[in-house]
Design a protein around this motif. Structure first.
Motif, PDB file in Angstrom:
ATOM      1  N   SER A 157      45.627 -10.943  67.087  1.00 30.63           N
ATOM      2  CA  SER A 157      46.164  -9.598  66.957  1.00 30.63           C
ATOM      3  C   SER A 157      46.505  -9.348  65.492  1.00 30.63           C
ATOM      4  O   SER A 157      47.009 -10.247  64.816  1.00 30.63           O
ATOM      5  N   HIS A 158      46.229  -8.141  65.041  1.00 29.78           N
ATOM      6  CA  HIS A 158      46.551  -7.806  63.656  1.00 29.78           C
ATOM      7  C   HIS A 158      47.953  -7.228  63.515  1.00 29.78           C
ATOM      8  O   HIS A 158      48.407  -6.985  62.411  1.00 29.78           O
ATOM      9  N   ARG A 199      42.577   1.912  73.506  1.00 29.72           N
ATOM     10  CA  ARG A 199      42.272   0.466  73.523  1.00 29.72           C
ATOM     11  C   ARG A 199      42.041   0.087  72.056  1.00 29.72           C
ATOM     12  O   ARG A 199      40.907   0.162  71.577  1.00 29.72           O
ATOM     13  N   GLY A 200      43.114  -0.256  71.343  1.00 30.85           N
ATOM     14  CA  GLY A 200      43.058  -0.434  69.881  1.00 30.85           C
ATOM     15  C   GLY A 200      42.010  -1.422  69.404  1.00 30.85           C
ATOM     16  O   GLY A 200      41.855  -2.505  69.961  1.00 30.85           O
ATOM     17  N   SER A 217      49.416  -1.674  68.059  1.00 27.63           N
ATOM     18  CA  SER A 217      50.350  -0.700  67.487  1.00 27.63           C
ATOM     19  C   SER A 217      49.989   0.732  67.896  1.00 27.63           C
ATOM     20  O   SER A 217      50.875   1.552  68.155  1.00 27.63           O
ATOM     21  N   GLY A 218      48.684   1.051  67.998  1.00 33.03           N
ATOM     22  CA  GLY A 218      48.264   2.395  68.404  1.00 33.03           C
ATOM     23  C   GLY A 218      48.694   2.691  69.839  1.00 33.03           C
ATOM     24  O   GLY A 218      49.123   3.800  70.161  1.00 33.03           O
ATOM     25  N   LEU A 260      42.481  -7.156  76.734  1.00 32.34           N
ATOM     26  CA  LEU A 260      42.504  -8.623  76.608  1.00 32.34           C
ATOM     27  C   LEU A 260      41.310  -9.239  77.332  1.00 32.34           C
ATOM     28  O   LEU A 260      40.613 -10.114  76.798  1.00 32.34           O
ATOM     29  N   VAL A 261      41.063  -8.762  78.530  1.00 26.29           N
ATOM     30  CA  VAL A 261      39.977  -9.335  79.345  1.00 26.29           C
ATOM     31  C   VAL A 261      38.621  -8.975  78.750  1.00 26.29           C
ATOM     32  O   VAL A 261      37.737  -9.837  78.616  1.00 26.29           O
ATOM     33  N   GLU A 262      38.478  -7.725  78.355  1.00 27.78           N
ATOM     34  CA  GLU A 262      37.206  -7.251  77.801  1.00 27.78           C
ATOM     35  C   GLU A 262      36.793  -8.099  76.596  1.00 27.78           C
ATOM     36  O   GLU A 262      35.699  -8.642  76.547  1.00 27.78           O
TER      37      GLU A 262
END
Ligand code: KG4
Ligand code: ZN
Length: 357
Positions: A157-158, A199-200, A217-218, A260-262
Motif C-alpha cells: 500500500s502506498h 478502487r484506488g 486514501s481515495g 485486495l482479492v482482485e
C-alpha cells in the motif's frame, strides 16, 4: 521437533504461547483494545504499561496449561521488530532474561514473519513457492515466499494499511475501535452494492499503474464526502434521518475486499504462483475470506487462510516462525535490541552476530 516459549507485545495485544513444531500446546492473549478504544487508537505509553502488567500472568498460564516450565522448552522467542519500541521492549527483555537464566537459545522474530507463519497453524501448504496477502493494522503487502526466510515483496500500500483504513472509517461512522470487527458487524445487515466507491490504483511515474500496489486514501476520502453530504441533507428537509450505517459499512468492506482479492489473484496468476495465502488481522474479515475463496476457486488457484484465532496478533505464530529458524540452526544475540521498522526482507539480520541493533 522443537518446543518454543514465544512472547509478543509489539502493539496492543500481550501474548504468550508454547508451540511444539506447528502445534500449539497453549496460547494466551490479553487484549488492551477496550482501554485504547477510549482514545480511538493505540496510545503507545498505555500499551507498554499494560504489557508490563499482563505478560507475567500470561507466561504462567501457558506454562500451567502445557505442563511445561521455561526450563523444559528448547528455546525462548520474542518479537523484536517492527512495532512500538516501548511495547516491543517488554517481550524482548522478558524473553532474553528467561533465555539467559535457563541457558536456552533466544530467537528474535520479525512480526510479519510471524503473521506469515500463522497459516501453518491450519491446513498444510501445498509444495512450491506461494503468494501471501498480508493485511494488518500496519501493513498491506503481497509477498512471494520462495521457502523459509526467502521473501520478495511484489506489492504494497502506498498510504494506509487495509486495517488502518477499517479503523479510520469506523471512527468516521462512529463505530468504535478496532474498526475491522465493528465494520464487519455493522455490515452484516447492509447492501454491499448500494454505494459506488473508488478502487484506488497507484499511478506509475512514467504512465500506467503499479499492478500489484494498493491505495486506500481515495476510498477513505470518498467515505468522508459521502457521510458529510448525508449529514448536510439530514440537517435539511429530511432532518433526523439516521445515516444508513449498515449499507455504508457493507459497501466499504466490499470495496476493500474486492481490491485486495482482485490484485492478489492477478499477481499470483501473472507471477506463476499457484497458491494464495491470506494472513494478518484483516484476514479475520468474513467477506474478504469468502471473496478470496470464491475467486481462487474460479481462477484455479489453491488458497489457504490463517485460522481465525491466529489472524490478529498472537504469540503462537511467533513460536512457529521461531521453530522454523531454530530448525535451520539460527539463534539471536542475547543483547539484541528492538526496532520500530524493519522490512520483512531483512528479517535474517535478527540472527546475525554481532547484533544489528
Ligand atoms: O494483525 P493485527 O492484529 O495487528 C497488526 O499487526 O497491525 O491487525 C489489526 C488490524 C486492525 O486494524 C483491525 O481493525 C483489523 O486488523 N481487523 C479486521 C478484523 N479483525 C481485525 N479488519 C477487518 N475485519 C475484521 N474482522
Ligand atoms: Zn500484527
Amino acid at each position: 521437533m522443537a518446543t518454543v516459549l514465544a512472547l509478543e507485545t509489539s502493539c496492543d495485544e500481550s501474548a504468550a504461547a508454547i508451540v511444539r513444531d506447528r502445534t500449539v500446546l497453549a496460547s494466551a492473549v490479553a487484549s488492551q483494545v477496550e482501554e485504547h478504544a477510549r482514545w480511538g487508537g493505540v496510545v503507545p505509553e498505555i500499551a507498554s504499561r499494560r504489557h508490563v502488567e499482563a505478560l507475567p500472568q500470561l507466561i504462567e498460564s501457558v506454562c500451567e496449561r502445557s505442563g511445561l516450565r521455561p526450563a523444559e522448552v528448547d528455546a525462548i522467542a520474542a518479537t523484536a521488530a517492527p512495532g512500538l519500541v516501548g511495547a516491543l521492549l517488554v517481550a524482548s527483555v522478558t524473553g532474553r532474561t528467561l533465555a539467559r537464566l535457563h541457558g536456552k537459545p533466544f530467537l528474535a522474530v520479525h512480526h510479519l514473519e510471524g503473521h506469515l507463519a500463522s497459516v501453518q497453524l491450519g491446513e498444510p501448504l501445498p509444495p512450491g513457492p506461494y503468494l501471501v496477502l498480508l493485511v494488518s493494522g500496519g501493513h498491506t503487502e503481497l509477498v512471494r515466499v520462495e521457502g523459509p526466510g526467502r521473501y520478495e515483496r511484489l506489492g504494497r500500500s502506498h498510504d494506509d494499511a487495509a486495517g488502518e483504513a477499517f479503523d479510520k472509517v469506523a471512527r468516521l461512522l462512529g463505530l468504535g475501535y478496532p474498526g475491522g470487527p465493528a465494520i464487519q458487524a455493522a455490515a452484516l445487515a447492509g447492501d454491499p452494492h448500494r454505494f459506488r466507491l473508488p478502487r484506488g490504483r497507484v499511478s506509475r511515474p512514467g504512465g500506467g499503474f503499479f499492478p500489484y500496489d494498493f491505495s486506500f486514501s481515495g476510498l477513505k476520502t470518498a467515505m468522508l464526502r459521502l457521510v458529510r453530504s448525508m449529514e448536510t441533507e439530514a440537517a435539511g428537509p429530511a432532518a433526523g434521518h439516521p445515516l444508513p450505517l449498515a449499507d455504508l459499512a457493507a459497501s466499504f468492506e466490499q470495496a476493500v475486499a474486492e481490491v485486495l482479492v482482485e490484485r492478489s489473484c492477478r499477481c499470483a496468476l501473472e507471477q506463476g504462483l499457484g497458491t494464495l495465502v491470506l494472513v494478518g488481522g484483516v484476514a479475520a474479515n468474513r467477506r474478504l475470506r469468502a471473496l478470496l475463496e470464491e475467486r481462487c476457486r474460479r481462477e484455479g488457484l489453491q488458497w489457504r487462510v490463517a485460522p481465525l484465532a491466529y489472524c490478529t496478533d498472537n504469540a503462537a505464530m511467533i513460536g512457529v516462525a521461531a521453530c522454523e529458524r531454530l530448525e535451520r540452526g539460527l539463534r539471536s544475540a542475547i543483547d539484541l535490541g528492538v526496532a520500530a521498522r524493519l522490512p520483512l526482507e531483512q528479517a535474517a539480520c535478527l540472527y546475525e552476530a554481532p547484533a544489528p541493533f
